[in-house]
Scaffold this active site. Sequence first.
Site, PDB file in Angstrom:
ATOM      1  N   CYS A   2      61.959 -29.696   4.209  1.00 27.10           N
ATOM      2  CA  CYS A   2      61.218 -28.499   3.799  1.00 27.10           C
ATOM      3  C   CYS A   2      59.764 -28.562   4.259  1.00 27.10           C
ATOM      4  CB  CYS A   2      61.295 -28.319   2.283  1.00 27.10           C
ATOM      5  SG  CYS A   2      62.944 -27.867   1.696  1.00 27.10           S
ATOM      6  N   CYS A  44      60.615 -32.559  -0.021  1.00 30.05           N
ATOM      7  CA  CYS A  44      61.469 -33.319   0.897  1.00 30.05           C
ATOM      8  C   CYS A  44      60.972 -33.146   2.333  1.00 30.05           C
ATOM      9  CB  CYS A  44      62.937 -32.907   0.767  1.00 30.05           C
ATOM     10  SG  CYS A  44      63.451 -31.481   1.753  1.00 30.05           S
ATOM     11  N   ASP A  60      89.132 -43.752   4.247  1.00 27.40           N
ATOM     12  CA  ASP A  60      90.407 -43.279   3.721  1.00 27.40           C
ATOM     13  C   ASP A  60      91.175 -42.578   4.834  1.00 27.40           C
ATOM     14  OD1 ASP A  60      89.188 -40.774   3.950  1.00 27.40           O
ATOM     15  OD2 ASP A  60      89.961 -40.061   2.030  1.00 27.40           O
ATOM     16  N   HIS A  64      69.021 -31.181   2.929  1.00 22.69           N
ATOM     17  CA  HIS A  64      68.107 -30.929   1.805  1.00 22.69           C
ATOM     18  C   HIS A  64      68.886 -30.871   0.497  1.00 22.69           C
ATOM     19  CE1 HIS A  64      65.556 -28.627  -0.989  1.00 22.69           C
ATOM     20  NE2 HIS A  64      66.622 -27.856  -1.131  1.00 22.69           N
ATOM     21  N   ASP A 115      82.617 -39.052  -4.644  1.00 24.39           N
ATOM     22  CA  ASP A 115      82.125 -38.483  -3.390  1.00 24.39           C
ATOM     23  C   ASP A 115      82.331 -36.982  -3.397  1.00 24.39           C
ATOM     24  OD1 ASP A 115      84.553 -37.523  -1.496  1.00 24.39           O
ATOM     25  OD2 ASP A 115      85.212 -39.236  -2.677  1.00 24.39           O
ATOM     26  N   CYS A 133      59.192 -27.733  -2.607  1.00 25.81           N
ATOM     27  CA  CYS A 133      59.998 -28.932  -2.382  1.00 25.81           C
ATOM     28  C   CYS A 133      59.205 -29.953  -1.567  1.00 25.81           C
ATOM     29  CB  CYS A 133      61.290 -28.566  -1.655  1.00 25.81           C
ATOM     30  SG  CYS A 133      62.353 -29.995  -1.300  1.00 25.81           S
TER      31      CYS A 133
END
Length: 676
Positions: A636, A633, A357, A658, A519, A631
């Site tokens: 982490c 992920c 955009d 994260h 978004d 967590c």
Amino acid sequence: MKPRILVVTSCTGEKLYKPDNQLVLKDFQDKQTLERRENELIDYKVNAGAMYTGSQHLALMSGIQQYRDIGGEITLNIISAGYGLLQEEAQIVPYEVTFNTMHSQAIKKWAKQQNITQDLQQKVKDYDLIFFLLGDKYLQAIDWPIQLRDDQRAIFFAGGSSKSRILNWEHYHVLAIGEKEAKEFKFGLIGIKGYLFGQLLKQISSDKDISWNNILKDPKQVREYILASLKANIRQIDIFGDLSQEEELLQFYSELFPVPDDLIAKNYVLEPMFFLPENDDRVDPNYDFLTDFSDKNRNPLVNDVYAHEIFGRPQYDGLLVSKVNIDGSTQQKRLMMKELGMHGFYRLPSGYPIMGDCGAFSYIDKEAPPYTTDEILDYYNDLKFDYGVSIDHLVVGPFKRDEHIRNQRYELTLSMAEEFITKYNQNKESKGYNFHPIGIVQGWDPVSFRKAVEHLIYLGYDYIALGGLAREQSDRIYAILKEISPVIPNESFRMHLFGVARDIRTMGSFHKLGVTSFDSSSPLRRAWLGTGHNYHTPGKHYTAIRIPEAKETAGRVKKMILEGNGNREFSEYKRLEQEALTALREFSADRLGVTEAVNAILEYDKILGENREIHEDLYRELLSERPWEKCDCTICKTIGIDVVVFRGNNRNRRRGFHNTHVYYSQVQEFKKHWKK
């Protein structure tokens, strides 16, 4: 099997006894003091159910007692600002403490000391239906959500303004009760919740086993039973002469933004997609967190990595790249983009689309956009975007309030969308356009947005975007989408929301109304903006611990030294900085307690002069709950406690990665539910 029922109500200012020396807040802050003071008031000690004499409590107890008289079983708990979560039978003495006079942070802090949330979480495990009769201040005393099993339901008798605090989780429902209900049902506003729950119990009494089970299966039956009970009461029957009036009373919500079946858009069959705005969001993969060392001679464009490279796969469905960000970048970056194309430059798998955009906020103050349609078409094509958005001019803030300016920008946006699709179609074959065109609209109310969408559909667009809504309240976006939903032409039509990614249940409602993509950089940016929302978990946000780098050449410490703040030497700043960091590492390794770690951090805070007194409680909460250890992920697991340290790009942006992972995990869970 008969459902087990729990009612959670609040304490009241009116009490059976009110001696001059009743307990006050400070008496509850020390166990020995509380015991001594309770002994002084021993003659006034009664059970909690009998102590409170406010109108809500009396009306509630009247209904409960009648229900029990016919053999009904029901448990009552009371949230007390003095005692915490009380059972009805608990013996207490008079006190004068209320959450109603406290500000939000004080409520949170004191409720935590009283262990209200943990006690309530433990309590609800034994019940099937949980009714909450709480005002907004008492709702703030609970750290939502209280976790429920799939076979449990929580029903709130609450003011309409409390819906947003409650309706973000599964199995939570709200019966909205306010001034309108108090007036129509001829009962005081303060006590109306207790009165109406009593009416529910009257109706249940006639067939309690079947009725409770009906509510468990369909919580909306609560409203129907209360209305039926009121209709049976001759004193109240006159209020139901007008059916439309009845429909407006006691509105029942199972979601914050409900979408009736007849408003569900035709394109609801399309899977929703989350696009992440990209703006040089990279980190050094070789960063040394112990020494804060990063090789200054590396080439960040080549060496540094994006979130999808850390996680092994994108934590989003696609990227959004604004032209303004590319125009402001280095020549090397622009050349690499042209040579490699967008996917090659971002090292993004081909299955993840990139949308482009113009970045309208960058030229919001200009009379007209700085780009031409021909320029933008060639730009999207040359850089190999998957989607390209037409040029728009924002209709927000003062530009929305000025009728002449908003109309001018509105028409300009529409005319540029028309020119965009016309020239795209004319030159698609000759220039080999491979991107998909998206027409963007602006507006100032639901009707103006709907008319703009209708015009772009007429022009032939099968993908449109709504701009200018990033800073709008969700209820306004909801109203706009409800207006647009009926004009969506078919199942393949797509609609994008720019800059809007609210909680996942709200986005679920927006999806039903026709939004197929959206978004937002909010989860990423929140990592280093503001207080209270820096580190995200699925049910709660935390404040990151601020330990800015002590440098003589840059930053806060340099500024304070130059200003001669307290005549402190750089070595003192450096010492306290390192002590704070060391304390966190010792805490992480279980060699230091929460209090000692927080104190070390606050010592550094004090000389920085940031007036961060409020952070003490937030830091203590973060360290006590240690959410990064729960967590799974990659970030982490890899950097541990450093993920919650507010300090430089390599920590802050990783924390943003994260947060995006957490949000996208919720998007993926929603998709699974939607597919079913």
